[in-house]
Design a protein around this motif. Sequence first.
Motif, PDB file in Angstrom:
ATOM      1  N   ASP A   1       0.865  -1.180   0.000  1.00  0.00           N
ATOM      2  CA  ASP A   1       0.000   0.000   0.000  1.00  0.00           C
ATOM      3  C   ASP A   1       0.907   1.236   0.000  1.00  0.00           C
ATOM      4  OD1 ASP A   1      -2.043   1.811   0.275  1.00  0.00           O
ATOM      5  OD2 ASP A   1      -2.744   1.065   2.218  1.00  0.00           O
ATOM      6  N   LEU A   2       1.122   1.813  -1.161  1.00  0.00           N
ATOM      7  CA  LEU A   2       2.146   2.854  -1.302  1.00  0.00           C
ATOM      8  C   LEU A   2       1.798   4.136  -0.557  1.00  0.00           C
ATOM      9  CD1 LEU A   2       3.045   2.388  -5.065  1.00  0.00           C
ATOM     10  CD2 LEU A   2       4.531   1.906  -3.115  1.00  0.00           C
TER      11      LEU A   2
ATOM     12  N   ASN B   1     -10.680  -8.112   0.254  1.00  0.00           N
ATOM     13  CA  ASN B   1     -10.370  -6.682   0.189  1.00  0.00           C
ATOM     14  C   ASN B   1      -9.175  -6.399   1.099  1.00  0.00           C
ATOM     15  OD1 ASN B   1     -12.590  -5.866  -1.536  1.00  0.00           O
ATOM     16  ND2 ASN B   1     -13.922  -6.266   0.194  1.00  0.00           N
ATOM     17  N   PHE B   2      -7.993  -6.548   0.542  1.00  0.00           N
ATOM     18  CA  PHE B   2      -6.812  -6.260   1.339  1.00  0.00           C
ATOM     19  C   PHE B   2      -6.759  -4.771   1.668  1.00  0.00           C
ATOM     20  CE2 PHE B   2      -5.285 -10.218  -0.749  1.00  0.00           C
ATOM     21  CZ  PHE B   2      -5.028 -10.941   0.411  1.00  0.00           C
ATOM     22  N   PHE B   3      -6.432  -4.461   2.912  1.00  0.00           N
ATOM     23  CA  PHE B   3      -6.308  -3.108   3.473  1.00  0.00           C
ATOM     24  C   PHE B   3      -7.651  -2.427   3.737  1.00  0.00           C
ATOM     25  CE2 PHE B   3      -2.608  -3.573   0.518  1.00  0.00           C
ATOM     26  CZ  PHE B   3      -1.675  -3.877   1.496  1.00  0.00           C
TER      27      PHE B   3
ATOM     28  N   GLY C   1     -10.058   3.594   6.604  1.00  0.00           N
ATOM     29  CA  GLY C   1      -9.062   2.541   6.525  1.00  0.00           C
ATOM     30  C   GLY C   1      -8.149   2.511   7.740  1.00  0.00           C
ATOM     31  N   ILE C   2      -7.525   1.348   7.964  1.00  0.00           N
ATOM     32  CA  ILE C   2      -6.585   1.202   9.075  1.00  0.00           C
ATOM     33  C   ILE C   2      -5.167   0.981   8.564  1.00  0.00           C
ATOM     34  CG2 ILE C   2      -8.312   0.358  10.702  1.00  0.00           C
ATOM     35  CD1 ILE C   2      -7.331  -2.483  10.136  1.00  0.00           C
ATOM     36  N   SER C   3      -4.977   1.098   7.262  1.00  0.00           N
ATOM     37  CA  SER C   3      -3.646   0.968   6.682  1.00  0.00           C
ATOM     38  C   SER C   3      -2.960   2.330   6.684  1.00  0.00           C
ATOM     39  CB  SER C   3      -3.744   0.406   5.262  1.00  0.00           C
ATOM     40  OG  SER C   3      -2.462   0.152   4.738  1.00  0.00           O
ATOM     41  N   ALA C   4      -1.755   2.374   6.120  1.00  0.00           N
ATOM     42  CA  ALA C   4      -0.966   3.614   6.062  1.00  0.00           C
ATOM     43  C   ALA C   4       0.099   3.430   4.988  1.00  0.00           C
ATOM     44  CB  ALA C   4      -0.322   3.896   7.426  1.00  0.00           C
ATOM     45  N   PRO C   5       0.744   4.514   4.554  1.00  0.00           N
ATOM     46  CA  PRO C   5       1.779   4.386   3.534  1.00  0.00           C
ATOM     47  C   PRO C   5       2.868   3.386   3.947  1.00  0.00           C
ATOM     48  CG  PRO C   5       1.211   6.680   3.835  1.00  0.00           C
ATOM     49  CD  PRO C   5       0.490   5.927   4.918  1.00  0.00           C
ATOM     50  N   GLY C   6       3.162   2.458   3.024  1.00  0.00           N
ATOM     51  CA  GLY C   6       4.205   1.480   3.280  1.00  0.00           C
ATOM     52  C   GLY C   6       3.742   0.199   3.938  1.00  0.00           C
ATOM     53  N   LYS C   7       2.460   0.116   4.329  1.00  0.00           N
ATOM     54  CA  LYS C   7       1.944  -1.127   4.889  1.00  0.00           C
ATOM     55  C   LYS C   7       1.824  -2.169   3.775  1.00  0.00           C
ATOM     56  CE  LYS C   7       1.043   0.460   9.128  1.00  0.00           C
ATOM     57  NZ  LYS C   7       1.701  -0.047  10.347  1.00  0.00           N
ATOM     58  N   TYR C   8       1.936  -3.447   4.153  1.00  0.00           N
ATOM     59  CA  TYR C   8       1.880  -4.496   3.141  1.00  0.00           C
ATOM     60  C   TYR C   8       1.318  -5.781   3.727  1.00  0.00           C
ATOM     61  CZ  TYR C   8       6.276  -5.878   5.429  1.00  0.00           C
ATOM     62  OH  TYR C   8       7.222  -6.230   6.362  1.00  0.00           O
ATOM     63  N   VAL C   9       0.900  -6.661   2.815  1.00  0.00           N
ATOM     64  CA  VAL C   9       0.534  -8.025   3.161  1.00  0.00           C
ATOM     65  C   VAL C   9       1.300  -8.941   2.210  1.00  0.00           C
ATOM     66  CG1 VAL C   9      -1.500  -7.978   1.643  1.00  0.00           C
ATOM     67  CG2 VAL C   9      -1.381  -9.651   3.510  1.00  0.00           C
ATOM     68  N   GLU C  10       1.766 -10.066   2.735  1.00  0.00           N
ATOM     69  CA  GLU C  10       2.632 -10.962   1.981  1.00  0.00           C
ATOM     70  C   GLU C  10       2.060 -12.372   2.051  1.00  0.00           C
ATOM     71  OE1 GLU C  10       6.930  -9.612   2.031  1.00  0.00           O
ATOM     72  OE2 GLU C  10       7.042 -11.536   3.078  1.00  0.00           O
TER      73      GLU C  10
ATOM     74  N   ASN D   1      -9.723   8.910  -2.168  1.00  0.00           N
ATOM     75  CA  ASN D   1      -8.588   9.261  -3.028  1.00  0.00           C
ATOM     76  C   ASN D   1      -7.851   7.996  -3.438  1.00  0.00           C
ATOM     77  OD1 ASN D   1      -6.530  10.739  -4.345  1.00  0.00           O
ATOM     78  ND2 ASN D   1      -5.260  10.651  -2.498  1.00  0.00           N
ATOM     79  N   PRO D   2      -8.275   7.305  -4.511  1.00  0.00           N
ATOM     80  CA  PRO D   2      -7.598   6.091  -4.947  1.00  0.00           C
ATOM     81  C   PRO D   2      -6.137   6.359  -5.322  1.00  0.00           C
ATOM     82  CG  PRO D   2      -9.740   6.315  -6.005  1.00  0.00           C
ATOM     83  CD  PRO D   2      -9.456   7.618  -5.326  1.00  0.00           C
ATOM     84  N   THR D   3      -5.253   5.458  -4.900  1.00  0.00           N
ATOM     85  CA  THR D   3      -3.813   5.636  -5.108  1.00  0.00           C
ATOM     86  C   THR D   3      -3.177   4.328  -5.579  1.00  0.00           C
ATOM     87  OG1 THR D   3      -3.450   5.172  -2.757  1.00  0.00           O
ATOM     88  CG2 THR D   3      -3.605   7.496  -3.399  1.00  0.00           C
ATOM     89  N   PRO D   4      -1.928   4.361  -6.065  1.00  0.00           N
ATOM     90  CA  PRO D   4      -1.286   3.144  -6.576  1.00  0.00           C
ATOM     91  C   PRO D   4      -0.930   2.153  -5.464  1.00  0.00           C
ATOM     92  CG  PRO D   4      -0.245   5.130  -7.459  1.00  0.00           C
ATOM     93  CD  PRO D   4      -1.121   5.567  -6.328  1.00  0.00           C
ATOM     94  N   ILE D   5      -0.764   0.901  -5.880  1.00  0.00           N
ATOM     95  CA  ILE D   5      -0.165  -0.136  -5.052  1.00  0.00           C
ATOM     96  C   ILE D   5       1.030  -0.684  -5.818  1.00  0.00           C
ATOM     97  CG2 ILE D   5      -2.324  -0.762  -3.905  1.00  0.00           C
ATOM     98  CD1 ILE D   5      -2.427  -3.227  -5.799  1.00  0.00           C
TER      99      ILE D   5
END
Length: 212
Positions: A38-39, A150-152, A168-177, A202-206
């Motif tokens: 999640d960039l 629905n990741f994130f 959302g509860i994610s943030a810049p740099g969060k990830y799932v592997e 505000n949709p953003t890149p991953i």
Amino acid sequence: MILESQLSPENASYREVVLAGDYWMQVVKSGQTFRILDLEGNQAADTLFYSAADPAERYSAMDTIRHQGNLYLTAGTRLISSEGREMLEITADTCGRHDTLGGACATESNTVRYALEKKCMHACRDSYLLALMQNPHFGMDKRDITHNINFFMNVPVTPEGGLTFADGISAPGKYVELMAKMDVIVLISNCPQLNNPCNAYNPTPIEVLIWD
């Protein structure tokens, strides 16, 4: 559960940025690990999984929820197929939980949830349909669009049993592997949704990364 990865992005064999509203569809081989990053924060990545050997076998939300006894996914979760087999395991997660119930946005649901004039807005189901049309070698069509993760995305269940689409509860740099336990077709719609707070409107890149 928060669990950081031991893998270094510099050692990834594959990296690709997926813009908001675009899709990503590839085969991840058994034993490979892939990361959804999640960039910029709070961007929902609506994801489908299929067996590459037979796409009729696919991720089952019902079997996965029953297997782990929890609605939300996080590190340690094993994703179970419609045939009762393990498809993938979440091996690292810095977000903490991911939604299994909210489903993918569609033009129809935009109308029901928001307003009639929202019907023509781009939605994840459109991205799925485009991916299947542009990748005929997988042999799938719209009948194969099924349960997604629905990741994130943050979709709390109310005490009355309803669903709410919350901040959302994610943030810049969060990830799932995830580590693949079989060859899997992964189809991600990087959600373009503008009508609910899952991505702060505000949709953003991953970014998708793969390690062999």
